[in-house]
Design a protein around this motif. Sequence first.
Motif, PDB file in Angstrom:
ATOM      1  N   SER A 263       0.833  -1.204   0.000  1.00  0.00           N
ATOM      2  CA  SER A 263       0.000   0.000   0.000  1.00  0.00           C
ATOM      3  C   SER A 263       0.869   1.255   0.000  1.00  0.00           C
ATOM      4  O   SER A 263       0.577   2.234  -0.689  1.00  0.00           O
ATOM      5  CB  SER A 263      -0.927   0.007   1.223  1.00  0.00           C
ATOM      6  N   GLU A 264       1.960   1.225   0.772  1.00  0.00           N
ATOM      7  CA  GLU A 264       2.859   2.380   0.831  1.00  0.00           C
ATOM      8  C   GLU A 264       3.632   2.552  -0.471  1.00  0.00           C
ATOM      9  O   GLU A 264       3.843   3.670  -0.944  1.00  0.00           O
ATOM     10  CB  GLU A 264       3.826   2.209   2.004  1.00  0.00           C
ATOM     11  N   VAL A 265       4.056   1.432  -1.076  1.00  0.00           N
ATOM     12  CA  VAL A 265       4.820   1.490  -2.319  1.00  0.00           C
ATOM     13  C   VAL A 265       3.966   2.030  -3.462  1.00  0.00           C
ATOM     14  O   VAL A 265       4.386   2.905  -4.230  1.00  0.00           O
ATOM     15  CB  VAL A 265       5.362   0.086  -2.701  1.00  0.00           C
ATOM     16  N   ASN A 266       2.736   1.531  -3.573  1.00  0.00           N
ATOM     17  CA  ASN A 266       1.870   1.943  -4.679  1.00  0.00           C
ATOM     18  C   ASN A 266       1.505   3.414  -4.584  1.00  0.00           C
ATOM     19  O   ASN A 266       1.695   4.178  -5.512  1.00  0.00           O
ATOM     20  CB  ASN A 266       0.605   1.083  -4.720  1.00  0.00           C
ATOM     21  N   GLY A 267       0.967   3.812  -3.447  1.00  0.00           N
ATOM     22  CA  GLY A 267       0.663   5.214  -3.202  1.00  0.00           C
ATOM     23  C   GLY A 267       0.158   5.964  -4.420  1.00  0.00           C
ATOM     24  O   GLY A 267      -0.506   5.440  -5.288  1.00  0.00           O
ATOM     25  N   THR A 268       0.513   7.225  -4.509  1.00  0.00           N
ATOM     26  CA  THR A 268       0.045   8.055  -5.632  1.00  0.00           C
ATOM     27  C   THR A 268       0.985   7.977  -6.834  1.00  0.00           C
ATOM     28  O   THR A 268       0.586   8.291  -7.944  1.00  0.00           O
ATOM     29  CB  THR A 268      -0.059   9.522  -5.183  1.00  0.00           C
ATOM     30  N   GLN A 269       2.243   7.555  -6.639  1.00  0.00           N
ATOM     31  CA  GLN A 269       3.204   7.527  -7.746  1.00  0.00           C
ATOM     32  C   GLN A 269       2.782   6.572  -8.851  1.00  0.00           C
ATOM     33  O   GLN A 269       3.002   6.826 -10.024  1.00  0.00           O
ATOM     34  CB  GLN A 269       4.587   7.129  -7.228  1.00  0.00           C
ATOM     35  N   MET A 270       2.148   5.444  -8.478  1.00  0.00           N
ATOM     36  CA  MET A 270       1.765   4.437  -9.461  1.00  0.00           C
ATOM     37  C   MET A 270       0.320   4.571  -9.902  1.00  0.00           C
ATOM     38  O   MET A 270      -0.125   3.875 -10.807  1.00  0.00           O
ATOM     39  CB  MET A 270       1.953   3.034  -8.845  1.00  0.00           C
ATOM     40  N   TYR A 271      -0.415   5.487  -9.290  1.00  0.00           N
ATOM     41  CA  TYR A 271      -1.872   5.463  -9.406  1.00  0.00           C
ATOM     42  C   TYR A 271      -2.372   5.656 -10.826  1.00  0.00           C
ATOM     43  O   TYR A 271      -3.364   5.063 -11.226  1.00  0.00           O
ATOM     44  CB  TYR A 271      -2.488   6.518  -8.488  1.00  0.00           C
ATOM     45  N   ASN A 272      -1.731   6.482 -11.617  1.00  0.00           N
ATOM     46  CA  ASN A 272      -2.233   6.766 -12.963  1.00  0.00           C
ATOM     47  C   ASN A 272      -1.365   6.171 -14.069  1.00  0.00           C
ATOM     48  O   ASN A 272      -1.317   6.684 -15.182  1.00  0.00           O
ATOM     49  CB  ASN A 272      -2.351   8.281 -13.165  1.00  0.00           C
ATOM     50  N   MET A 273      -0.682   5.070 -13.750  1.00  0.00           N
ATOM     51  CA  MET A 273       0.164   4.423 -14.745  1.00  0.00           C
ATOM     52  C   MET A 273      -0.446   3.092 -15.168  1.00  0.00           C
ATOM     53  O   MET A 273      -0.856   2.286 -14.328  1.00  0.00           O
ATOM     54  CB  MET A 273       1.574   4.189 -14.189  1.00  0.00           C
ATOM     55  N   PHE A 274      -0.495   2.880 -16.504  1.00  0.00           N
ATOM     56  CA  PHE A 274      -1.020   1.640 -17.046  1.00  0.00           C
ATOM     57  C   PHE A 274      -0.017   1.058 -18.028  1.00  0.00           C
ATOM     58  O   PHE A 274       0.726   1.782 -18.687  1.00  0.00           O
ATOM     59  CB  PHE A 274      -2.377   1.882 -17.730  1.00  0.00           C
ATOM     60  N   VAL A 275      -0.027  -0.275 -18.130  1.00  0.00           N
ATOM     61  CA  VAL A 275       0.956  -0.987 -18.944  1.00  0.00           C
ATOM     62  C   VAL A 275       0.231  -1.799 -20.008  1.00  0.00           C
ATOM     63  O   VAL A 275      -0.837  -2.374 -19.756  1.00  0.00           O
ATOM     64  CB  VAL A 275       1.816  -1.918 -18.067  1.00  0.00           C
ATOM     65  N   THR A 276       0.819  -1.853 -21.202  1.00  0.00           N
ATOM     66  CA  THR A 276       0.258  -2.646 -22.291  1.00  0.00           C
ATOM     67  C   THR A 276       1.370  -3.499 -22.900  1.00  0.00           C
ATOM     68  O   THR A 276       2.546  -3.106 -22.847  1.00  0.00           O
ATOM     69  CB  THR A 276      -0.381  -1.713 -23.354  1.00  0.00           C
TER      70      THR A 276
END
Length: 305
Positions: A263-276
Amino acid sequence: MEHKIRTDLALEVRESFPEDDVEIKGVVLTEEFAQEKKIRITTVAIKDEHGAKLMQKPVGTYITIEAPDLDKDSEDYCKPVSDLIAKYLKKLAGDLKNEEILVVGLGNREVTPDALGPQVIDNLFVTRHLIREYGEEFKKKNRLGSVSAISPGVMAQTGMETVEIIKGVIKETNPKLIIAIDALAARSISRLNTTVQIADTGICPGSGVGNDRKALNEESLGVKVIAIGVPTVVDASTIVADTLTKYMESTGFGEEDIFKFISEVNGTQMYNMFVTPKNIDEAVKRISYTISEALNSCFSQPAVS
């Protein structure tokens, strides 16, 4: 901080419940398996408001076709998948399959993972103009359905909500059924470009990537809407969470510690990133053709001379 994993697949929402083998009130799950082609068909039927609240999805039927080899270039494999899409599409459409159909290709054709809908429209056999030109006798003789299609683009391109554009088209053309095609987001990496979801509840464009637009459904449009979607992206935080969870479990960390750390790692830094996937260009081209072939066989079957 708790991070919400995004998915558009009803099957993945059902799988997220801890009581995976326990019946959930208001939700019925059934499975079929095509052994020869290794294709699994799962139907999640949300029967009432209690089930809808738990699943956070509208009451209705969600059919998921999982075809692991769909991301490979094999006509022998894509044809059975196309046939299955047509089969379940006819099932959800019922008698409306013989009425006027409007196919809507949602998404942005300039962004490859979001170009599924427009590319399906490119391969579609549209017939409404032919029937209007040559009449009902021509329609019956050639066994044609009345199919029209549109790729409305996205708000950044048009300045209009998709639902506003579709309402205008409905007013002028009066279709009895709408088929909406869109790219989705998945929870599982293995389901990218290998899974097709068919639902009779309509769709919210952009919901999988947190860019919700007004819903396209019978309530908003006054016409039944069947949605066909394929997951082309996965939330980046999902990949991080899955990788770290497996590693921490293997090194003896407890469930509470794992949850807190991720939960701490994901936070806001990863929130709007998507992978294809890196082969997304080929995959979208192949899958869009597979879906368009299903639609063509379902609603238009020209007579062979």
